[in-house]
Write an enzyme that holds these catalytic residues in place. Structure first.
Site, mmCIF file in Angstrom:
data_model
loop_
_atom_site.group_PDB
_atom_site.id
_atom_site.type_symbol
_atom_site.label_atom_id
_atom_site.label_comp_id
_atom_site.label_asym_id
_atom_site.label_seq_id
_atom_site.Cartn_x
_atom_site.Cartn_y
_atom_site.Cartn_z
ATOM 1 N N SER A 155 1.143 -1.582 0.312
ATOM 2 C CA SER A 155 -0.352 -0.071 -0.135
ATOM 3 C C SER A 155 0.652 1.413 -0.253
ATOM 4 C CB SER A 155 -0.620 0.200 1.056
ATOM 5 O OG SER A 155 -1.419 1.214 1.713
ATOM 6 N N TYR B 151 -2.382 0.005 10.284
ATOM 7 C CA TYR B 151 -2.123 -0.364 9.340
ATOM 8 C C TYR B 151 -1.641 0.199 8.575
ATOM 9 C CZ TYR B 151 -3.930 -0.609 4.064
ATOM 10 O OH TYR B 151 -3.886 -1.264 2.860
HETATM 11 P P1 NDP Z 1 -11.158 -5.585 -0.571
HETATM 12 O O1 NDP Z 1 -11.874 -5.294 0.784
HETATM 13 O O2 NDP Z 1 -12.529 -5.053 -1.157
HETATM 14 O O3 NDP Z 1 -10.691 -6.646 -0.569
HETATM 15 C C1 NDP Z 1 -10.606 -7.495 0.566
HETATM 16 C C2 NDP Z 1 -9.728 -9.210 0.256
HETATM 17 O O4 NDP Z 1 -9.275 -9.164 1.210
HETATM 18 C C3 NDP Z 1 -11.052 -9.411 0.245
HETATM 19 O O5 NDP Z 1 -11.252 -10.434 -0.933
HETATM 20 C C4 NDP Z 1 -11.434 -10.457 1.842
HETATM 21 O O6 NDP Z 1 -12.422 -11.741 1.236
HETATM 22 C C5 NDP Z 1 -10.345 -10.904 1.951
HETATM 23 N N1 NDP Z 1 -10.031 -11.376 2.924
HETATM 24 C C6 NDP Z 1 -10.053 -10.113 4.294
HETATM 25 N N2 NDP Z 1 -8.981 -11.211 5.000
HETATM 26 C C7 NDP Z 1 -9.000 -12.068 4.394
HETATM 27 C C8 NDP Z 1 -8.834 -13.381 5.831
HETATM 28 N N3 NDP Z 1 -8.558 -14.365 6.529
HETATM 29 N N4 NDP Z 1 -8.555 -14.344 4.854
HETATM 30 C C9 NDP Z 1 -8.543 -14.696 3.484
HETATM 31 N N5 NDP Z 1 -8.617 -13.515 2.460
HETATM 32 C C10 NDP Z 1 -9.499 -12.417 3.498
HETATM 33 O O7 NDP Z 1 -10.280 -4.308 -0.051
HETATM 34 P P2 NDP Z 1 -8.778 -4.048 -1.456
HETATM 35 O O8 NDP Z 1 -9.335 -5.023 -2.757
HETATM 36 O O9 NDP Z 1 -9.005 -2.664 -1.334
HETATM 37 O O10 NDP Z 1 -7.766 -4.923 -0.789
HETATM 38 C C11 NDP Z 1 -6.573 -5.523 -1.759
HETATM 39 C C12 NDP Z 1 -5.497 -5.719 -0.652
HETATM 40 O O11 NDP Z 1 -5.494 -4.062 -1.899
HETATM 41 C C13 NDP Z 1 -5.695 -5.576 1.235
HETATM 42 O O12 NDP Z 1 -4.328 -5.620 1.257
HETATM 43 C C14 NDP Z 1 -5.362 -3.656 1.021
HETATM 44 O O13 NDP Z 1 -4.433 -3.027 2.474
HETATM 45 C C15 NDP Z 1 -4.691 -3.462 -0.283
HETATM 46 N N6 NDP Z 1 -4.667 -2.039 -0.987
HETATM 47 C C16 NDP Z 1 -5.850 -1.628 -1.035
HETATM 48 C C17 NDP Z 1 -5.989 -0.197 -1.496
HETATM 49 C C18 NDP Z 1 -7.439 0.951 -1.800
HETATM 50 O O14 NDP Z 1 -7.530 1.981 -1.678
HETATM 51 N N7 NDP Z 1 -8.473 -0.061 -2.113
HETATM 52 C C19 NDP Z 1 -4.896 0.968 -1.444
HETATM 53 C C20 NDP Z 1 -3.927 0.310 -1.150
HETATM 54 C C21 NDP Z 1 -3.150 -0.975 -0.587
HETATM 55 P P3 NDP Z 1 -13.388 -12.236 1.897
HETATM 56 O O15 NDP Z 1 -13.653 -10.952 3.650
HETATM 57 O O16 NDP Z 1 -13.976 -12.371 1.413
HETATM 58 O O17 NDP Z 1 -12.476 -13.127 2.962
#
Ligand code: NDP
Length: 256
Positions: free
Chosen positions: A154, A167
């Site tokens: 990130s 975070y």
């Molecule tokens: P979302 O919330 O849309 O996606 C997060 C994903 O992580 C979901 O598919 C969720 O699936 C999964 N997840 C959460 N907990 C678990 C777990 N215990 N086991 C397996 N999967 C898990 O957010 P983003 O797509 O934005 O996030 C994806 C990544 O990108 C993250 O690491 C985030 O920190 C990073 N990021 C995002 C930014 C943004 O602005 N959106 C900017 C910078 C980085 P489920 O709940 O079905 O398990």
């Protein structure tokens, strides 16, 4: 999914890719993009209904590209589950080429809110989950003499703002672990960190602190689409084997 069936790739550049957190946002976009490019993707997350919907959405693309998407229930905080995720790829395809460590949560709050359970969750998913992936895949990459780790870190791995202490701490850790992995790895193993700025997704839905949630609504007004991150991953994967894209930082042009 069925097991014990080795599928030989029809093309040299077809990869077997594990994507964690593929049920929404960036992970879903990465999985869909890689299927369109003809890769075999194991898509892991806890919400299997969302993974099933993604499988249906990508079915046409898969039939054109020769790629495939395999939904797998996965909680990255559970080390055995991550090992089983990797084993599924080995059983089905005989190898793993890429691990995209993407799963993450972001329940922002000020430290004086003392939301300790949310701090723990960020450490468990964003740091321990990443380590579980590395632990499960690294021995296979080492014995295969090839492989590619991609960590979705990130912009929060590069800066701290009020409410982002834990975070950002988890993402600084993800950045440091991935950079250490790159330095320690044999040159045949590639390691890439992708650090996005604000991306449109469900990430802010994990915020329970009302002040942080309100601030995020303003901050996230100029989010870019998850496809921009998927394109960055695709670029890193497509480089020749002797080129390692160490890090890509991308953010909305309007984000300062
Ligand atoms: P979302 O919330 O849309 O996606 C997060 C994903 O992580 C979901 O598919 C969720 O699936 C999964 N997840 C959460 N907990 C678990 C777990 N215990 N086991 C397996 N999967 C898990 O957010 P983003 O797509 O934005 O996030 C994806 C990544 O990108 C993250 O690491 C985030 O920190 C990073 N990021 C995002 C930014 C943004 O602005 N959106 C900017 C910078 C980085 P489920 O709940 O079905 O398990």
């Amino acid at each position: 999914m069925s097991t014990n069936q080795i599928e030989e790739p029809a093309r040299d550049d077809r990869k077997v890719v594990l994507v964690t957190g593929a049920s929404s946002g960036i992970g879903a976009a990465i999985a869909a993009r890689l299927v369109r490019e003809g890769h075999h993707v194991l898509a892991g997350a806890r919400r299997t209904d969302r993974l099933q919907a993604l499988t249906e959405c990508t079915a046409d693309a898969a039939s054109h590209s020769g790629g495939s998407l395999h939904p797998v229930r996965l909680d990255v905080t559970n080390r055995s589950a991550v090992e089983a995720f990797v084993q599924m790829a080995l059983d089905r395809f005989g190898r793993v080429d890429v691990l995209v460590n993407n799963a993450g949560v972001m329940p922002l709050s000020r430290l004086d809110s003392v939301l300790v359970e949310e701090w723990d969750r960020m450490i468990d998913v964003n740091v321990r989950g990443l380590l579980h992936g590395i632990a499960a895949v690294l021995p296979h990459f080492t014995s295969a003499g090839s492989g590619h780790f991609v960590t979705i870190a990130s912009i929060g791995a590069h800066q701290v703002v009020p409410t982002s202490a834990v975070y950002s701490g988890s993402k600084y850790a993800a950045w440091a672990i991935t950079e250490g992995l790159r330095q320690e790895s044999d040159p045949s193993i590639r390691v890439t960190t992708i650090s996005p700025g604000v991306v449109s997704s469900e990430l802010a839905a994990t915020i329970t602190d009302s002040g942080a949630a309100q601030a995020m609504r303003t901050y996230r007004a100029h989010a870019i689409e998850p496809d921009a991150v998927a394109e960055a991953v695709s670029y890193a994967l497509a480089q020749p084997a002797d080129v390692d894209v160490n890090e890509i930082v991308l953010r909305p042009a309007r984000q300062r």
